[in-house]
Scaffold this motif. Structure first.
Motif, mmCIF file in Angstrom:
data_model
loop_
_atom_site.group_PDB
_atom_site.id
_atom_site.type_symbol
_atom_site.label_atom_id
_atom_site.label_comp_id
_atom_site.label_asym_id
_atom_site.label_seq_id
_atom_site.Cartn_x
_atom_site.Cartn_y
_atom_site.Cartn_z
ATOM 1 N N ALA A 1 -4.195 -16.261 10.933
ATOM 2 C CA ALA A 1 -3.480 -15.418 9.974
ATOM 3 C C ALA A 1 -4.439 -14.463 9.275
ATOM 4 C CB ALA A 1 -2.759 -16.287 8.953
ATOM 5 N N THR A 2 -5.607 -14.954 8.939
ATOM 6 C CA THR A 2 -6.599 -14.092 8.287
ATOM 7 C C THR A 2 -7.061 -12.989 9.227
ATOM 8 O OG1 THR A 2 -7.337 -16.019 7.024
ATOM 9 C CG2 THR A 2 -8.789 -14.108 7.055
ATOM 10 N N ARG A 3 -7.256 -13.328 10.485
ATOM 11 C CA ARG A 3 -7.676 -12.329 11.469
ATOM 12 C C ARG A 3 -6.585 -11.281 11.668
ATOM 13 N NH1 ARG A 3 -8.935 -15.526 15.739
ATOM 14 N NH2 ARG A 3 -10.933 -15.962 14.780
ATOM 15 N N ILE A 4 -5.342 -11.689 11.747
ATOM 16 C CA ILE A 4 -4.220 -10.748 11.909
ATOM 17 C C ILE A 4 -4.114 -9.843 10.690
ATOM 18 C CG2 ILE A 4 -1.702 -10.587 12.090
ATOM 19 C CD1 ILE A 4 -1.828 -13.171 13.787
ATOM 20 N N ALA A 5 -4.286 -10.409 9.506
ATOM 21 C CA ALA A 5 -4.235 -9.598 8.281
ATOM 22 C C ALA A 5 -5.359 -8.557 8.272
ATOM 23 C CB ALA A 5 -4.336 -10.503 7.062
ATOM 24 N N ALA A 6 -6.535 -8.944 8.741
ATOM 25 C CA ALA A 6 -7.656 -8.002 8.789
ATOM 26 C C ALA A 6 -7.353 -6.839 9.738
ATOM 27 C CB ALA A 6 -8.920 -8.733 9.235
ATOM 28 N N TYR A 7 -6.804 -7.154 10.909
ATOM 29 C CA TYR A 7 -6.445 -6.090 11.854
ATOM 30 C C TYR A 7 -5.318 -5.216 11.305
ATOM 31 C CZ TYR A 7 -9.302 -7.855 15.691
ATOM 32 O OH TYR A 7 -10.342 -8.239 16.491
ATOM 33 N N SER A 8 -4.381 -5.798 10.604
ATOM 34 C CA SER A 8 -3.238 -5.013 10.136
ATOM 35 C C SER A 8 -3.602 -4.097 8.972
ATOM 36 C CB SER A 8 -2.095 -5.946 9.733
ATOM 37 O OG SER A 8 -2.482 -6.705 8.604
ATOM 38 N N LEU A 9 -4.681 -4.356 8.278
ATOM 39 C CA LEU A 9 -5.095 -3.485 7.177
ATOM 40 C C LEU A 9 -5.884 -2.262 7.644
ATOM 41 C CD1 LEU A 9 -6.074 -6.133 4.499
ATOM 42 C CD2 LEU A 9 -4.064 -4.640 4.513
ATOM 43 N N ILE A 10 -6.315 -2.249 8.902
ATOM 44 C CA ILE A 10 -7.108 -1.126 9.420
ATOM 45 C C ILE A 10 -6.324 0.196 9.397
ATOM 46 C CG2 ILE A 10 -8.238 -0.197 11.488
ATOM 47 C CD1 ILE A 10 -9.226 -3.034 12.040
ATOM 48 N N PRO A 11 -5.080 0.262 9.892
ATOM 49 C CA PRO A 11 -4.388 1.557 9.896
ATOM 50 C C PRO A 11 -4.212 2.154 8.494
ATOM 51 C CG PRO A 11 -3.223 0.024 11.309
ATOM 52 C CD PRO A 11 -4.285 -0.738 10.613
ATOM 53 N N ILE A 12 -3.815 1.364 7.527
ATOM 54 C CA ILE A 12 -3.614 1.911 6.183
ATOM 55 C C ILE A 12 -4.945 2.312 5.550
ATOM 56 C CG2 ILE A 12 -3.642 -0.241 4.870
ATOM 57 C CD1 ILE A 12 -1.186 2.639 4.372
ATOM 58 N N GLY A 13 -6.010 1.576 5.886
ATOM 59 C CA GLY A 13 -7.339 1.957 5.402
ATOM 60 C C GLY A 13 -7.786 3.291 5.978
ATOM 61 N N LEU A 14 -7.500 3.522 7.248
ATOM 62 C CA LEU A 14 -7.852 4.808 7.862
ATOM 63 C C LEU A 14 -7.073 5.962 7.242
ATOM 64 C CD1 LEU A 14 -8.131 3.768 11.615
ATOM 65 C CD2 LEU A 14 -9.997 4.334 10.059
ATOM 66 N N VAL A 15 -5.804 5.715 6.906
ATOM 67 C CA VAL A 15 -4.999 6.761 6.260
ATOM 68 C C VAL A 15 -5.564 7.067 4.883
ATOM 69 C CG1 VAL A 15 -2.741 7.239 5.220
ATOM 70 C CG2 VAL A 15 -2.888 6.341 7.534
ATOM 71 N N MET A 16 -5.919 6.029 4.146
ATOM 72 C CA MET A 16 -6.408 6.224 2.782
ATOM 73 C C MET A 16 -7.760 6.946 2.740
ATOM 74 S SD MET A 16 -5.271 2.581 1.189
ATOM 75 C CE MET A 16 -5.390 2.944 -0.544
ATOM 76 N N THR A 17 -8.583 6.763 3.757
ATOM 77 C CA THR A 17 -9.884 7.442 3.780
ATOM 78 C C THR A 17 -9.789 8.860 4.337
ATOM 79 O OG1 THR A 17 -10.376 6.510 5.949
ATOM 80 C CG2 THR A 17 -11.198 5.321 4.013
ATOM 81 N N GLY A 18 -8.684 9.217 4.957
ATOM 82 C CA GLY A 18 -8.518 10.566 5.488
ATOM 83 C C GLY A 18 -8.905 10.699 6.946
ATOM 84 N N VAL A 19 -9.283 9.627 7.581
ATOM 85 C CA VAL A 19 -9.694 9.675 8.989
ATOM 86 C C VAL A 19 -8.515 10.065 9.872
ATOM 87 C CG1 VAL A 19 -10.561 8.289 10.920
ATOM 88 C CG2 VAL A 19 -11.570 8.040 8.654
ATOM 89 N N ILE A 20 -7.348 9.543 9.580
ATOM 90 C CA ILE A 20 -6.162 9.843 10.402
ATOM 91 C C ILE A 20 -5.823 11.330 10.336
ATOM 92 C CG2 ILE A 20 -3.687 9.393 10.670
ATOM 93 C CD1 ILE A 20 -5.384 7.114 11.640
ATOM 94 N N ASP A 21 -5.892 11.914 9.150
ATOM 95 C CA ASP A 21 -5.619 13.354 9.039
ATOM 96 C C ASP A 21 -6.649 14.164 9.816
ATOM 97 O OD1 ASP A 21 -3.378 12.992 7.454
ATOM 98 O OD2 ASP A 21 -4.556 13.001 5.586
ATOM 99 N N TRP A 22 -7.896 13.734 9.761
ATOM 100 C CA TRP A 22 -8.942 14.431 10.495
ATOM 101 C C TRP A 22 -8.687 14.363 12.000
ATOM 102 C CZ3 TRP A 22 -12.913 12.283 13.656
ATOM 103 C CH2 TRP A 22 -13.915 13.186 14.020
ATOM 104 N N VAL A 23 -8.300 13.188 12.493
ATOM 105 C CA VAL A 23 -8.035 13.017 13.926
ATOM 106 C C VAL A 23 -6.829 13.847 14.354
ATOM 107 C CG1 VAL A 23 -7.313 11.340 15.681
ATOM 108 C CG2 VAL A 23 -9.143 10.771 14.099
ATOM 109 N N THR A 24 -5.757 13.832 13.546
ATOM 110 C CA THR A 24 -4.578 14.618 13.925
ATOM 111 C C THR A 24 -4.873 16.108 13.882
ATOM 112 O OG1 THR A 24 -3.764 14.500 11.652
ATOM 113 C CG2 THR A 24 -2.893 12.891 13.228
ATOM 114 N N ASN A 25 -5.750 16.547 12.982
ATOM 115 C CA ASN A 25 -6.131 17.963 12.965
ATOM 116 C C ASN A 25 -6.926 18.333 14.207
ATOM 117 O OD1 ASN A 25 -4.880 18.578 10.546
ATOM 118 N ND2 ASN A 25 -6.714 18.158 9.324
ATOM 119 N N ILE A 26 -7.718 17.419 14.710
ATOM 120 C CA ILE A 26 -8.471 17.698 15.939
ATOM 121 C C ILE A 26 -7.532 17.762 17.134
ATOM 122 C CG2 ILE A 26 -10.075 16.651 17.591
ATOM 123 C CD1 ILE A 26 -11.767 15.771 15.317
ATOM 124 N N VAL A 27 -6.603 16.830 17.210
ATOM 125 C CA VAL A 27 -5.751 16.717 18.389
ATOM 126 C C VAL A 27 -4.740 17.859 18.471
ATOM 127 C CG1 VAL A 27 -3.995 15.279 19.490
ATOM 128 C CG2 VAL A 27 -6.051 14.237 18.575
#
Length: 151
Positions: free
Chosen positions: A30-56
């Motif tokens: 459960a702890t491992r699944i929670a760690a993996y599931s927090l990655i997408p929202i963390g990427l959005v909050m840091t702006g990485v997702i916006d940067w990637v979508t701007n590149i693509v």
């Protein structure tokens, strides 16, 4: 905006699965699944997702990749041309290819193993058979080397 929503939904679904796994008393999983599931929202909050979508999704970015590919191609072409020039012209390359592996280096006095092939060719190309054709003790090349060095 849409990518942020999708990432938030993925994180929420992952946390729900982690909660169900913890309910089944599998806390490590459960702890491992929670760690993996927090990655997408963390990427959005840091702006990485916006940067990637701007590149693509920007054509100028893809044009930049095209320019980089063209630059790499030009480098490879110039390397190939330099290599061909260092080998000489077409006539020199053909002469080198025709000389084959029996060619003698300019500093060498005689080819070390070429004489045996020439003798075999002169004999009509007949294959040697049995002990009759075993090479005799021919130390003439060794004697020549020793004489050259005064030994």
């Amino acid at each position: 905006m849409l990518t942020s929503t999708v990432c938030a939904a993925a994180s929420a679904a992952g946390l729900a699965i982690a909660a169900l796994t913890a309910y089944r008393k599998r806390f490590l999983a459960a702890t491992r699944i929670a760690a993996y599931s927090l990655i997408p929202i963390g990427l959005v909050m840091t702006g990485v997702i916006d940067w990637v979508t701007n590149i693509v999704f920007k054509p100028t970015v893809w044009a930049g990749f095209g320019v980089l590919a063209l630059s790499f191609l030009l480098f490879m072409i110039t390397r190939r041309v330099e290599r061909r020039r260092s080998l000489g012209g077409r006539k020199e390359r053909k002469a080198a290819a025709a000389a084959g592996p029996d060619a003698v280096a300019p500093a060498a006095s005689v080819p070390s193993l070429g004489a045996g092939r020439e003798v075999e060719r002169a004999a009509g190309g007949k294959a040697r058979q049995g002990k009759e054709s075993a090479p005799k003790d021919d130390f003439s090349d060794i004697e020549a080397i020793l004489k050259k060095h005064g030994i």
